[in-house]
Design a protein around this motif. Structure first.
Motif, PDB file in Angstrom:
ATOM      1  N   VAL A 125       0.765  -1.078   0.024  1.00 25.57           N
ATOM      2  CA  VAL A 125      -0.165  -0.058   0.064  1.00 25.57           C
ATOM      3  C   VAL A 125       0.866   1.346  -0.125  1.00 25.57           C
ATOM      4  O   VAL A 125       0.623   2.207  -0.700  1.00 25.57           O
ATOM      5  N   ASP A 126       1.902   1.216   0.744  1.00 22.73           N
ATOM      6  CA  ASP A 126       2.699   2.292   0.804  1.00 22.73           C
ATOM      7  C   ASP A 126       3.504   2.460  -0.507  1.00 22.73           C
ATOM      8  O   ASP A 126       3.649   3.555  -1.059  1.00 22.73           O
ATOM      9  N   HIS A 127       3.929   1.457  -1.397  1.00 24.39           N
ATOM     10  CA  HIS A 127       4.552   1.387  -2.314  1.00 24.39           C
ATOM     11  C   HIS A 127       3.595   2.297  -3.303  1.00 24.39           C
ATOM     12  O   HIS A 127       4.003   3.013  -4.291  1.00 24.39           O
ATOM     13  N   LEU A 128       2.191   1.778  -3.661  1.00 23.15           N
ATOM     14  CA  LEU A 128       1.414   2.573  -4.422  1.00 23.15           C
ATOM     15  C   LEU A 128       1.279   4.025  -4.207  1.00 23.15           C
ATOM     16  O   LEU A 128       1.193   4.906  -5.121  1.00 23.15           O
ATOM     17  N   TYR A 129       1.047   4.187  -2.921  1.00 17.55           N
ATOM     18  CA  TYR A 129       0.905   5.846  -2.336  1.00 17.55           C
ATOM     19  C   TYR A 129       2.250   6.639  -2.784  1.00 17.55           C
ATOM     20  O   TYR A 129       1.892   7.916  -3.118  1.00 17.55           O
ATOM     21  N   LEU A 130       3.103   6.119  -2.514  1.00 15.63           N
ATOM     22  CA  LEU A 130       4.442   7.055  -2.657  1.00 15.63           C
ATOM     23  C   LEU A 130       5.080   6.808  -3.956  1.00 15.63           C
ATOM     24  O   LEU A 130       6.001   7.809  -4.290  1.00 15.63           O
ATOM     25  N   SER A 131       4.678   5.984  -4.810  1.00 19.74           N
ATOM     26  CA  SER A 131       5.207   5.632  -6.012  1.00 19.74           C
ATOM     27  C   SER A 131       5.216   7.135  -7.057  1.00 19.74           C
ATOM     28  O   SER A 131       3.964   7.744  -6.859  1.00 19.74           O
ATOM     29  N   PHE A 183       1.784   4.769 -13.463  1.00 20.69           N
ATOM     30  CA  PHE A 183       1.182   4.553 -14.762  1.00 20.69           C
ATOM     31  C   PHE A 183       1.723   3.207 -15.421  1.00 20.69           C
ATOM     32  O   PHE A 183       0.885   2.669 -16.127  1.00 20.69           O
ATOM     33  N   SER A 184       2.790   2.596 -15.080  1.00 15.46           N
ATOM     34  CA  SER A 184       3.543   1.574 -15.858  1.00 15.46           C
ATOM     35  C   SER A 184       3.413   0.307 -14.984  1.00 15.46           C
ATOM     36  O   SER A 184       3.762  -0.532 -15.288  1.00 15.46           O
ATOM     37  N   GLU A 185       2.555   0.506 -13.931  1.00 13.86           N
ATOM     38  CA  GLU A 185       2.266  -0.895 -12.966  1.00 13.86           C
ATOM     39  C   GLU A 185       1.474  -2.070 -13.960  1.00 13.86           C
ATOM     40  O   GLU A 185       0.426  -1.601 -14.271  1.00 13.86           O
ATOM     41  N   GLU A 186       2.115  -3.079 -14.191  1.00 15.01           N
ATOM     42  CA  GLU A 186       1.605  -4.164 -14.977  1.00 15.01           C
ATOM     43  C   GLU A 186       0.586  -4.740 -14.207  1.00 15.01           C
ATOM     44  O   GLU A 186      -0.591  -5.310 -14.318  1.00 15.01           O
ATOM     45  N   GLU A 187       0.795  -4.963 -12.556  1.00 13.56           N
ATOM     46  CA  GLU A 187      -0.001  -5.757 -11.702  1.00 13.56           C
ATOM     47  C   GLU A 187       0.163  -5.239 -10.528  1.00 13.56           C
ATOM     48  O   GLU A 187       1.094  -4.621 -10.210  1.00 13.56           O
ATOM     49  N   THR A 188      -1.005  -4.995  -9.972  1.00 11.77           N
ATOM     50  CA  THR A 188      -1.345  -4.383  -8.507  1.00 11.77           C
ATOM     51  C   THR A 188      -0.950  -5.326  -7.284  1.00 11.77           C
ATOM     52  O   THR A 188      -1.527  -6.459  -7.534  1.00 11.77           O
ATOM     53  N   PRO A 189      -0.106  -5.042  -6.720  1.00 13.84           N
ATOM     54  CA  PRO A 189       0.210  -6.019  -5.629  1.00 13.84           C
ATOM     55  C   PRO A 189      -0.769  -6.440  -4.585  1.00 13.84           C
ATOM     56  O   PRO A 189      -0.800  -7.384  -3.614  1.00 13.84           O
ATOM     57  N   VAL A 190      -1.734  -5.391  -4.459  1.00 12.35           N
ATOM     58  CA  VAL A 190      -2.827  -5.489  -3.339  1.00 12.35           C
ATOM     59  C   VAL A 190      -4.189  -6.355  -3.896  1.00 12.35           C
ATOM     60  O   VAL A 190      -5.162  -6.601  -3.225  1.00 12.35           O
ATOM     61  N   ALA A 191      -3.983  -6.704  -5.337  1.00 10.53           N
ATOM     62  CA  ALA A 191      -5.155  -7.237  -5.662  1.00 10.53           C
ATOM     63  C   ALA A 191      -4.841  -8.164  -6.688  1.00 10.53           C
ATOM     64  O   ALA A 191      -4.231  -7.920  -7.630  1.00 10.53           O
ATOM     65  N   GLU A 192      -5.560  -9.414  -6.918  1.00  5.45           N
ATOM     66  CA  GLU A 192      -5.206 -10.516  -7.589  1.00  5.45           C
ATOM     67  C   GLU A 192      -6.013 -10.328  -9.049  1.00  5.45           C
ATOM     68  O   GLU A 192      -5.624 -10.483 -10.345  1.00  5.45           O
ATOM     69  N   ASP A 193      -7.118  -9.767  -8.731  1.00  5.61           N
ATOM     70  CA  ASP A 193      -8.053  -9.573 -10.171  1.00  5.61           C
ATOM     71  C   ASP A 193      -7.607  -8.145 -10.867  1.00  5.61           C
ATOM     72  O   ASP A 193      -7.424  -7.212 -10.356  1.00  5.61           O
ATOM     73  N   PRO A 194      -7.325  -8.529 -12.212  1.00  2.54           N
ATOM     74  CA  PRO A 194      -6.596  -7.413 -12.903  1.00  2.54           C
ATOM     75  C   PRO A 194      -7.631  -6.208 -12.828  1.00  2.54           C
ATOM     76  O   PRO A 194      -7.381  -5.155 -13.031  1.00  2.54           O
ATOM     77  N   GLU A 195      -8.969  -6.636 -12.949  1.00  4.30           N
ATOM     78  CA  GLU A 195      -9.839  -5.381 -13.078  1.00  4.30           C
ATOM     79  C   GLU A 195      -9.888  -4.517 -11.605  1.00  4.30           C
ATOM     80  O   GLU A 195      -9.925  -3.295 -11.804  1.00  4.30           O
TER      81      GLU A 195
END
Length: 1396
Positions: A535-541, A547-559
């Protein structure tokens, strides 16, 4: 809450000690500075032990870092597990500039070798290896000695440690650019230095423990090795090109050879064999340049760097940084050997846009880079050189520098606002503040030894004094003064900023490949890189990363992942649009316990009103792209929630019994040093800061959602309802929780004196909590700590480490000290232990055990409105705080509020754990008992009474508890002097035995206080006999003159009109006084006692005027006394029952008279008091006579019907003594004469004491007639026995009574002449001459009654007279008188016969 491998966050290990920990050592080689004044840049580096990643090693988590500046090098050894003593040393080598990277450290089996290279010398320090200092694996000390402990004992100027590089014409000069050093397998120290002419000079020192010569060689590009024996100027030297100058050197020992790698100005990499002394390979690095080779080739390289990495899988890899104009490039190459021919295989090329590379490091998988950007800000990034996404570097979120301006709220004091930031654990180092203070005061005073609080005080005084000195007006408005404060505090703050920036200058990276720990070495401190949570990674990035995150580490579902990314972008926009006032208002609302939802709504209104850049519109557009905002929000909230399903409490702290001892000891020390404590707790604080801002922004965004309503919700009202009833309250709760974590992480612990800690420990022992690990008082040397550091060090660390190790055992992990994993796990576990919604209560317990009452009150205040976990426990510890600050009533209120939660919360259940004597009590009653003991321990009896009264209402059906509580109430009322209330509590007690105990205590205490009126006037319903029994037993058991229980009992009976009992008591009292208190005072009291007893009996009817005589004191049976045994252990027989004696009024009068006589005797002769107390009547008569108290003696004899003979004899003897005594005896006689009442007073001057004594005797004889004149006889007998002539009055009186007896006394004492005269006179009296003097009514005649003579005595007299010739005349005279008498008798007889 897993940590990511894709980003790290910087945690600054700010030191908070102002004292200098470095030991200064100067190595003076007698050198002078080289001409030209070339100064080498500052540099730094580090070294980690090979076993630093092993749990059971003495070197675990241990490393050395160093920094150079000019001619000085600072060396510091650190450990994350144990505090190291004497771990910092500062070496100064005058006039010798330390080369960049000129410190090389290498370990051998027995030593740690430190090799130092300057522009004029080389040095070697051989220090003991930690494994040799502590040979046992079981190191149990809380502190250990560093390898630098004995460095001062080394003679560093000796040839074994230092070597001066010769200089002069024709000799190679050292280039101030680079160096390398290593220890050969034989123990020789080699130093490789780049020469200004392009060669490499290698200096070889013999092993430190064996003698030898220094050897030097110069490696030249011509591949010809020239041995410079003695540095002879005739040595053959080839021409060298300046472009061959080595910019970076690196060394690697492979098999039996050593390879020296040189990256030169001509962009070529050369590899030298030290063994063969030849250049084995030359590689042009420009071949790996994709474009612009021609432009670069003509320009000499300046910023090239070279690093080596070796692993068993990849072999030897070379990391080459090509510092090209306006761009930089990393090349990773692998050394390949084929038949002694060496070449490089290209593995990866990576590009960077950063201009100024400070340092980089190469591991077996990654490249780490350290830069300074255009704004002079530190940038750290890393990348996997084989597997990466389009060459995108991973982020390291650096610790933000303190803001250039301090936002001061309108309700804030500027001084407090600035001090809070200056002395926050996350903003400034102590050294920056100290240096700023020295500059600000413009003095020479040094502040290196000040404690943290003293430094704060000095800063305050300095700024305030500066402000006062600048004021010229005496009066100005409050606003003007506020502006002055801001002006002067901002000036000092700016000074601190400058020094903080200088101390934050990055110098190097240190990557510990054994533990994967990354550090940034800065000029003033070391910072540590910890994995960043998802969560900190997403907020601080940064935006480009987001914009270039291919996959979000906090959710398995791509949507859902895409929705989360969109949501985070919106949060970033909200954060950027928040101005200082808005953020401050939000924080102020949290601190003032206002509703976070309302505060967020107000901030949103402000944002909408001030939206000049259309940020709100942009946010609204992005919100339209989120398909399922409720799910995205739920995912973020779930990731931030630290609540655990089950408690992770002290149970997890117990190390498994099956582990070996060394594992348990190592785990007990893991991450326990002050450095690790600071880093871990600052990481928690950093996480709390980040997530508090995230929750704040999310809450504002949720309010914006509510405002937009159906415009953004495809699902309509159901989603709005979910947002309003579920998501917003959850977000608000998380915001409050993280704000709390942020506050406690920045709150400094107070230093507590040892006596207060010990007193607190005593209170905890009353609660039976002193053995709790959470309550152990802190004995750390780290000062000052934050309260979270205090908690982690004392309590949480062992729990956390044990949990992590258990998890690793379950996963069969083989790398127990992998820093990224361990650090993130420790931080997560610590945060969970601190999380207020978790059932564990260890953190507040720890604060309570360490007397952190102010911080504890703030903690309870902050969680009060919203936290529903451990509510009762919080009230209890708040009560503890109030007790410590002297606010008893508030404490009592808190304790009462906590009672309702006793059966629901673990801490309170532990507090009221079942005790042996309270097995049957309800938990709440047990809780009350503990609190009552605590209140008693802190001496608050009023509160004990209040709480015990409340507790009684809880113990309706528990008679045992009621009795204990009433007993407590009684005790404290009695202690407070509330006698009536104490009596009421006594009466209410349902337990008869406790009631009697209380009654006994009431009697004793009121007697000691002399509050007898209260004691007597209590009604004692159903307790009358018990009171009497208690007072009687006390009266018979204590000293009569100390506590007068008899008088109390007398008053008790009199008050109830029981006069016979009262009389009995006073009579017994008098008896004991006579036996035990043989003093004048005791006799006086005895008289009074008997008099009181007489009065009591006279007040009742004569038929009942009697008492039972009390038995002697030895036979009293005390109720409750243990049976007595004899020497054989058998029960001794009880006292023999005596016959009961009844005493009537006359008996008491006798005792009273006897007592009066005793008192009279003691008053006239005090020494007699000791024997008079128990003297009988007969003995008293003798004592009185002896003292001269004849009146008293006579009275006593008459009372007890004793003969008066003893009195008359005694008085006679005193008369005799006076008759023949001197003047002194005459004077003394008046004393006892005055004590006796004479029949008449003679005041003539001729009257003497002797005369008065005879008069007294005469009066007694007259006043006390006796049968047969017995008293006369004994007086005369006494006089004659002492040869004293009889007074005429005595003879006359006695011969008139009993002439015959007088004659016998004369004969008895051989008074023949007096006897003869008496007979002659008596015969004359019979014959009619003076008959009245002998009591004869009528003399001898024929008509008179018959008369007689004591012929037996007269015959005896005649016989005695006839035996001596001397008395012949008396004999003849007496004979003649008798013959005359006989003749008269014969005539009278004839006449009588004839008459008849």
């Amino acid at each position: 809450m897993a940590a990511l491998d894709r980003s790290f966050i910087e945690i600054c290990g700010f030191e908070r000690e102002t004292f200098s920990r470095f030991r200064d050592i100067t190595v003076n080689l007698g050198l002078s500075a080289l001409p030209g004044g070339v100064k080498c840049p500052d540099s730094a580096g580090g070294f980690y032990y090979e076993e630093s990643g092993k749990l059971l090693s003495v070197a675990s988590n241990r490393f050395i870092h160093w920094s150079t500046s000019g001619d000085t090098v600072q060396l510091v050894e650190q450990s994350l597990d144990t505090n190291l003593l004497n771990n910092a040393v500062r070496l100064k080598i005058p006039h010798c500039q330390l080369l960049p990277g000129g410190v090389h450290i290498q370990e051998t089996v027995n030593n740690v070798i430190i090799l130092i290279v300057t522009n004029q010398s080389v040095h070697r320090l051989a220090l003991p290896h930690p494994s040799r200092m502590y040979r046992s694996e079981l190191v149990t000390e809380l502190q250990m000695q560093s390898i630098f402990t004995d460095v001062g004992k080394l003679s560093l100027q000796d040839p074994a440690h230092s070597y001066v590089l010769p200089s002069g014409p024709g000799l190679p000069s050292v280039s101030p650019s680079t160096s390398a050093a290593w220890i050969s397998q034989e123990g020789e120290a080699h130093f490789a230095l780049a020469t200004a002419s392009g060669g490499i000079l290698v200096v070889c020192l013999p092993p430190h423990d064996s003698p030898g010569m220094v050897a030097t060689v110069e490696l030249k590009q011509s591949s010809v090795m020239q041995r410079l024996a003695g540095w002879m100027p005739t040595a053959i030297r080839g021409d060298q090109s300046p472009s061959d100058l080595a910019l970076s050197l690196a060394v690697r020992q492979l098999e039996d050879d050593t390879f020296i790698f040189a990256l030169c100005q001509d962009h070529k990499l050369r590899m030298w064999s030290y063994k063969e002394q030849v250049c084995l390979m030359v590689a042009d690095m420009l071949e790996y340049l994709p474009v612009g080779r021609g432009e670069v080739k003509s320009v000499p390289g300046q910023g090239h760097r070279l690093r080596l990495s070796f692993s068993s899988t990849t072999g030897l890899c070379l990391g080459v940084y090509l510092g090209l104009p306006k761009r930089g490039q990393f090349c990773v190459l692998q050394l390949v050997a084929d038949n002694n021919r060496y070449s490089l295989d290209h593995l990866s090329t990576l590009f960077t846009t950063q201009d100024t590379l400070v340092d980089f490091d190469l591991t077996s998988t990654d490249i780490w880079g350290l830069w300074l950007d255009d704004d002079n800000q530190t940038v750290v990034k890393y990348i996997n050189f084989e597997h990466n996404s389009a060459g995108l570097w991973n982020q390291v979120f650096m610790h933000p520098a303190p803001g250039e301006e301090v936002h001061i709220g309108i309700d804030q004091d500027p001084r407090e606002a600035y001090l809070e930031i200056l002395f926050s654990p996350l903003q400034f180092t102590a050294m920056a503040i100290v240096k700023a203070l020295q500059i600000y005061k413009r003095g020479t005073e040094r502040y290196l030894d000040l404690p943290w609080e003293s430094l704060k005080r000095e800063v305050t005084l300095a700024v305030e004094n500066e402000l006062q000195n600048s004021v010229t007006e005496y009066e100005f408005s409050q606003e003007e003064y506020r502006q002055l404060q801001v002006e002067f505090w901002s000036k000092f703050y700016a000074c601190c900023l400058q020094y903080q920036e200088a101390l934050s200058t990055p110098l190097a990276l240190l990557i510990n490949q054994a533990t994967s720990m990354a550090c940034v070495l800065k000029k003033g401190y070391v910072s540590y890189l910890l994995p960043c949570f998802a969560v900190d990674h997403l907020y601080l990035s940064a935006d480009e990363y987001l914009f270039s995150e291919e996959e979000t580490p906090v959710a398995e579902d791509p949507e859902v992942g895409r929705d989360v990314l969109q949501l985070v972008q919106c949060l970033r926009l909200v954060s950027e649009s928040l101005q200082g006032d808005m953020a401050y208002d939000m924080e102020k609302a949290l601190d003032h316990l206002q509703s976070p939802e309302k505060a967020a709504e107000q901030v949103l209104e402000t944002m909408l009103a001030n939206d000049s850049e259309n940020v709100i519109e942009e946010i609204q557009n992005k919100l339209q792209d989120i398909r399922n905002p409720m799910m995205a929000m739920s995912v973020l909230l779930r990731e931030m929630d630290l609540e655990m399903d089950a408690e992770t409490g002290a149970e997890g702290a117990a190390l498994a019994a099956g582990r070996s001892l060394n594992v348990r000891i190592s785990l007990s020390q893991l991450y326990g040093s002050s450095v690790a404590v600071s880093v871990v707790c600052q990481a928690v604080c950093n996480m709390a800061l980040t997530r508090a801002m995230l929750c704040r922004d999310l809450l504002i965004l949720q309010q914006f959602y509510l405002r937009l309503g159906d415009n953004v919700f495809l699902g309509g009202g159901a989603q709005l309802l979910q947002l309003q009833q579920d998501l917003i309250p959850r977000c608000s709760h998380l915001l409050c929780s993280y704000y709390l974590l942020k506050k406690i992480s920045q709150s400094l612990a107070s230093s507590v004196p040892l006596d207060i800690l010990d007193a607190n420990l005593q209170h905890l022992s009353v609660l039976e909590l002193s053995d709790s690990p959470a309550m152990a008082p802190n004995r750390s040397v780290l000062n000052p700590q934050t309260v979270v550091e205090l908690f982690y060090q004392n309590v949480a660390r062992k729990i956390v480490v044990s949990q992590i190790y258990l998890q690793q055992e379950a996963q069969s992990s083989q790398v127990p000290l992998h820093w990224p994993h361990m650090a993130s796990s420790v931080v997560t576990s610590l945060a969970q232990l601190l999380w207020p919604s978790n059932p564990g209560f260890l953190f507040p317990e720890c604060l309570m055990g360490n007397c952190q009452y102010t911080q504890l009150q703030e903690y309870v205040r902050l969680i009060g409105p919203w936290c529903q976990v451990n509510v009762g426990s919080c009230r209890f510890i708040l009560g503890q705080c109030y007790l410590a600050t002297g606010e008893g009533q508030k404490a009592l209120q808190c304790f009462q509020e906590a009672a309702t939660e006793v059966e629901k919360e673990d801490f309170l259940l532990k507090l009221c754990g079942t005790e042996e004597e309270e097995v049957a009590s309800a938990p709440r009653l047990q809780y009350y008992n503990k609190v009552l003991r605590l209140l008693e321990d802190v001496a608050l009896p009023e509160l004990v009474i209040q709480l015990a009264t409340l507790a009684i209402s809880e113990a309706v059906n528990d008679t045992r508890s009621q009795a204990a509580l009433w007993t407590r109430i009684f005790k404290h009322h009695l202690d407070l002097g509330h006698n009536s209330q104490a009596y009421e509590a006594l009466v209410q007690n349902p337990d008869q035995s406790r009631q009697l105990d209380c009654l006994r205590q009431l009697v004793v205490v009121l007697c000691e206080r002399s509050q007898l009126k209260d004691l007597v006037q209590f009604s004692y319903v159903n307790l009358h006999d018990e009171v009497v029994s208690i007072i009687e037993s006390r009266a018979r058991a204590v000293d009569l003159m100390t506590h007068n229980y008899y008088e109390l009992l007398y008053a008790f009976h009199i008050n109830r009109h029981n006069y016979r009992k009262a009389g009995t008591v006073m009579f017994e009292y008098g008896m004991r006084l006579g036996r035990e208190v043989r003093t004048l005072h005791g006799l006086q009291k005895q008289v009074n006692c008997y008099l009181a007893a007489l009065n009591c009996l006279r007040l009742i009817r004569p038929d009942y005027a009697w008492i039972v005589q009390p038995s002697s004191g030895s036979t009293y049976e005390r109720p409750g006394a243990s049976p007595k045994r004899n020497y054989d252990g058998e029960f001794a027989p009880g006292p023999v029952k005596r016959q009961i004696d009844i005493l009537e009024l006359k008996d008491l009068e006798k005792e009273y008279n006897l007592a009066r006589s005793r008192l009279t005797l003691a008053q006239h002769h005090p020494p007699s008091a000791a024997i008079a107390g128990s003297a009988s009547a007969v003995e008293m008569v003798a004592l009185l006579v002896q003292t001269g108290l004849f009146d008293t003696a006579l009275s006593l004899c008459q009372t007890f019907k004793l003969p008066l003979t003893q009195v008359f004899e005694g008085l006679t003897f005193k008369c005799i003594k006076l008759q023949y005594g001197g003047e002194q005896s005459q004077n003394e006689a008046w004393n006892w004469l005055a004590a006796n009442q004479l029949s008449s007073i003679v005041t003539t001057k001729e009257s003497s004491a002797t005369d008065e004594a005879w008069r007294l005797l005469a009066s007694y004889l007259e006043a006390h007639p006796s049968q047969n004149a017995q008293h006369y006889r004994c007086v005369i007998n006494k006089l004659l026995s002492h040869g004293v002539p009889l007074p005429d009055w005595l003879v006359n009186d006695y011969k008139a009574v009993d002439t015959a007896a007088l004659l016998r006394l004369y004969l008895k004492f051989d008074q023949l002449e007096s006897a003869t005269e008496l007979v002659l006179e008596y015969v004359d009296a019979l014959l009619g001459k003076g008959h009245q003097y002998f009591g004869i009514e009528r003399p001898l005649s024929a008509t008179a009654p018959v008369v007689w003579l004591p012929y037996t005595s007269i015959d005896q007299l005649l016989f005695n007279l006839g035996e001596s010739q001397i008395n012949m005349k008396l004999y003849e005279k007496l004979k003649a008188k008798l013959d005359e008498y006989h003749g008269v008798v014969e005539k009278a007889t004839r006449h009588r016969i004839l008459a008849h």
